[in-house]
Design a protein around this motif. Structure first.
Motif, short mmCIF file in Angstrom:
data_model
loop_
_atom_site.label_atom_id
_atom_site.label_comp_id
_atom_site.label_asym_id
_atom_site.label_seq_id
_atom_site.Cartn_x
_atom_site.Cartn_y
_atom_site.Cartn_z
N HIS A 1 1.83 19.00 8.59
CA HIS A 1 2.67 18.23 8.39
C HIS A 1 2.80 17.50 7.23
O HIS A 1 1.99 17.23 6.40
CB HIS A 1 2.30 16.86 9.60
N VAL A 2 3.97 17.03 6.76
CA VAL A 2 4.43 16.40 5.83
C VAL A 2 4.63 14.88 6.05
O VAL A 2 5.82 14.62 6.86
CB VAL A 2 5.63 17.03 4.91
N ILE A 3 3.97 14.10 5.64
CA ILE A 3 4.04 12.65 5.55
C ILE A 3 4.77 12.02 4.52
O ILE A 3 4.53 11.94 3.27
CB ILE A 3 2.93 12.03 5.81
N THR A 4 6.09 11.67 4.46
CA THR A 4 7.21 10.98 3.57
C THR A 4 6.82 9.52 3.69
O THR A 4 6.32 8.94 4.58
CB THR A 4 8.44 11.27 3.92
N GLN A 5 7.46 8.87 2.58
CA GLN A 5 7.49 7.49 2.64
C GLN A 5 8.25 6.88 3.62
O GLN A 5 7.78 5.76 4.23
CB GLN A 5 7.86 7.07 1.01
N LYS A 6 9.32 7.28 4.07
CA LYS A 6 10.07 7.05 5.24
C LYS A 6 9.52 6.97 6.33
O LYS A 6 9.53 6.00 7.32
CB LYS A 6 11.40 7.80 5.13
N SER A 7 8.47 7.91 6.73
CA SER A 7 7.79 7.90 8.20
C SER A 7 6.73 6.95 8.01
O SER A 7 6.44 6.25 8.94
CB SER A 7 7.29 9.42 8.23
N ALA B 1 0.84 -1.28 0.11
CA ALA B 1 -0.09 -0.05 -0.05
C ALA B 1 0.85 1.09 0.00
O ALA B 1 0.53 2.20 -0.55
CB ALA B 1 -0.88 0.09 1.07
N ILE B 2 2.06 1.35 0.70
CA ILE B 2 2.75 2.43 0.73
C ILE B 2 3.46 2.47 -0.57
O ILE B 2 3.55 3.68 -1.03
CB ILE B 2 3.83 2.30 1.83
N ASN B 3 4.04 1.65 -1.19
CA ASN B 3 4.53 1.64 -2.50
C ASN B 3 3.47 2.12 -3.65
O ASN B 3 3.90 2.90 -4.36
CB ASN B 3 5.11 0.50 -2.75
N ARG B 4 2.39 1.48 -3.68
CA ARG B 4 1.23 1.86 -4.57
C ARG B 4 0.63 3.56 -4.09
O ARG B 4 0.55 4.10 -5.22
CB ARG B 4 0.38 0.87 -4.34
#
Length: 164
Positions: A103-109, A89-92
């Motif tokens: 707030h900025v939510i990155t893939q890393k978080s 889900a995160i990748n897609r």
């Protein structure tokens, strides 16, 4: 599509190599050939021969025990599906950073949150005890069967064939 073709070829080659080594149930459960080995040397010889002769059947036993272990451990299924599904889900859906309010939510978080929740969940599902149960149950069943089954008459010819 290419992955599907590779998977089907792998399954086909597995079926041709391993499944062709399956012995019939009448031969595998032949109670006329069951006897207690006289000594450790006889047991070792039987185990050596029978693990090669019944390798397909023993592989099937290990696969069925693994399937049973995974099905009966629902927390393990949930933990693995949670981690794999979260990763997919995160990748897609979140390849780029997402702005939520200030707030900025990155893939890393997102990955950090997934693993902070998923790894303890996986730990509580006791995958190591499931693995060691599988190893122990397989060893007891396979070594017990292999040591109690007398080799067939073809085992005598196998030693002659190897020397020729």
């Amino acid at each position: 599509m290419e992955t599907l073709l590779r998977a089907s070829e792998t399954i086909k080659s597995f079926r041709e190599t391993r499944m062709s080594a399956l012995r019939g149930p009448a031969e595998f459960f032949d109670y006329n050939r069951v006897s207690r080995p006289a000594d450790l040397n006889t047991a070792t010889h039987r185990i050596s021969y029978n693990t090669r002769y019944f390798s397909g059947n023993y592989g099937l036993i290990v696969a069925l025990l693994a399937l049973y272990a995974v099905i009966t451990n629902t927390l393990l299924i949930f933990a693995v599906l949670f981690l794999v599904g979260g990763f997919a889900a995160i990748n897609r859906f979140a390849p780029d950073p997402i702005q939520v309010g200030e707030h900025v939510i990155t893939q890393k978080s997102l990955y950090s949150a997934l693993f902070i929740i998923g790894i303890p969940l996986l730990w509580f599902s006791s995958p190591f005890s499931t693995f060691f149960w599988l190893v122990g149950a397989s060893a007891v069943l396979i070594l017990g069967h292999a040591s109690m089954m007398e080799p067939g008459i073809e085992s005598e010819y196998a030693s002659v064939q190897d020397s020729v």
